[in-house]
Write a protein that holds these residues in place. Structure first.
Motif, PDB file in Angstrom:
ATOM      1  N   ASN A   1       8.109 -33.543  35.711  1.00 46.76           N
ATOM      2  CA  ASN A   1       7.941 -34.539  36.487  1.00 46.76           C
ATOM      3  C   ASN A   1       8.124 -33.554  38.239  1.00 46.76           C
ATOM      4  O   ASN A   1       7.317 -33.609  39.027  1.00 46.76           O
TER       5      ASN A   1
ATOM      6  N   THR B   1      11.365 -35.337  30.998  1.00 46.85           N
ATOM      7  CA  THR B   1       9.716 -35.343  32.442  1.00 46.85           C
ATOM      8  C   THR B   1      10.602 -35.499  33.683  1.00 46.85           C
ATOM      9  O   THR B   1       9.900 -35.319  34.369  1.00 46.85           O
TER      10      THR B   1
ATOM     11  N   MET C   1      11.095 -40.049  35.738  1.00 48.80           N
ATOM     12  CA  MET C   1      10.638 -40.820  36.542  1.00 48.80           C
ATOM     13  C   MET C   1      11.436 -40.064  37.849  1.00 48.80           C
ATOM     14  O   MET C   1       9.905 -41.090  39.199  1.00 48.80           O
TER      15      MET C   1
ATOM     16  N   ALA D   1       3.541 -36.904  33.876  1.00 50.67           N
ATOM     17  CA  ALA D   1       4.641 -36.248  33.144  1.00 50.67           C
ATOM     18  C   ALA D   1       5.435 -37.454  31.845  1.00 50.67           C
ATOM     19  O   ALA D   1       5.351 -37.244  30.746  1.00 50.67           O
ATOM     20  N   SER D   2       5.224 -38.904  32.495  1.00 48.04           N
ATOM     21  CA  SER D   2       5.669 -39.971  31.073  1.00 48.04           C
ATOM     22  C   SER D   2       4.547 -39.411  30.569  1.00 48.04           C
ATOM     23  O   SER D   2       5.569 -40.245  29.154  1.00 48.04           O
TER      24      SER D   2
ATOM     25  N   SER E   1      11.706 -41.691  29.264  1.00 44.26           N
ATOM     26  CA  SER E   1      10.258 -41.192  30.204  1.00 44.26           C
ATOM     27  C   SER E   1      10.576 -42.055  31.039  1.00 44.26           C
ATOM     28  O   SER E   1      10.401 -41.254  32.174  1.00 44.26           O
TER      29      SER E   1
ATOM     30  N   LEU F   1       4.212 -36.702  27.980  1.00 45.91           N
ATOM     31  CA  LEU F   1       5.300 -36.097  27.314  1.00 45.91           C
ATOM     32  C   LEU F   1       4.848 -37.023  26.201  1.00 45.91           C
ATOM     33  O   LEU F   1       5.758 -37.637  24.981  1.00 45.91           O
ATOM     34  N   SER F   2       4.885 -39.014  26.526  1.00 47.05           N
ATOM     35  CA  SER F   2       4.911 -39.871  25.546  1.00 47.05           C
ATOM     36  C   SER F   2       4.229 -39.983  24.661  1.00 47.05           C
ATOM     37  O   SER F   2       3.898 -40.239  23.831  1.00 47.05           O
TER      38      SER F   2
END
Length: 148
Positions: A22, A18, A71, A32-33, A67, A36-37
């Motif tokens: 990011n 992440t 951040m 990004a979080s 994640s 990917l999550s």
């Protein structure tokens, strides 16, 4: 024991990947979080890897929580190993307190914040080869201080 080891690896890799998306690819912390999550949850919930029910339930939670660590801004932490260590600490907190937080919202974010604060409070060596307190750097970044 193997399940906990897998979750710790997920915590490490979730934070590092992440952070890379990011800062490295410049997608921003929320995108990004979230991306990917979402991808990890889709893969795990489809059970294409034929995982045990314990891992099916906990891998998405550990990845989402770790994640949150990825951040973090590169102004605070820019080392991938440090980010990964925070992910491991998050996973250890998750494994030991998840039953305590059962039914309460915000446990993943709180655990991620605690793990980042632990990492930031560890004394680190600056570029000027001085040992300083990571939390002091965090405070300096947030509130700013006069130059030395």
């Amino acid at each position: 024991m193997l399940n906990e080891f897998i979750l710790i690896l997920i915590g490490f890799s979730g934070a590092v990947i992440t952070f890379y998306v990011n800062e490295g690819i410049r997608q921003g912390p929320v995108r990004a979080s979230a991306l990917l999550s979402f991808a990890v949850t889709l893969v795990i919930r489809s059970n294409v890897l034929n995982l045990a029910p314990y891992l099916l339930q906990n891998i998405p939670l550990v990845f989402i929580g770790s994640s949150f660590i990825g951040m973090v801004s590169s102004r605070l932490i820019s080392n991938y190993c440090t980010i990964g260590a925070a992910g491991v600490i998050f996973c250890i907190i998750f494994l030991n307190t998840s039953r305590f937080f059962h039914g309460f919202g915000g446990a993943l974010g709180t655990s991620a914040c605690i793990s980042l604060l632990i990492i930031l409070s560890i004394p680190i060596v600056t570029k000027k080869h001085r040992i300083t307190n990571g939390f002091a750097l965090f405070r300096k970044t947030l509130f700013g201080t006069k130059s030395e």
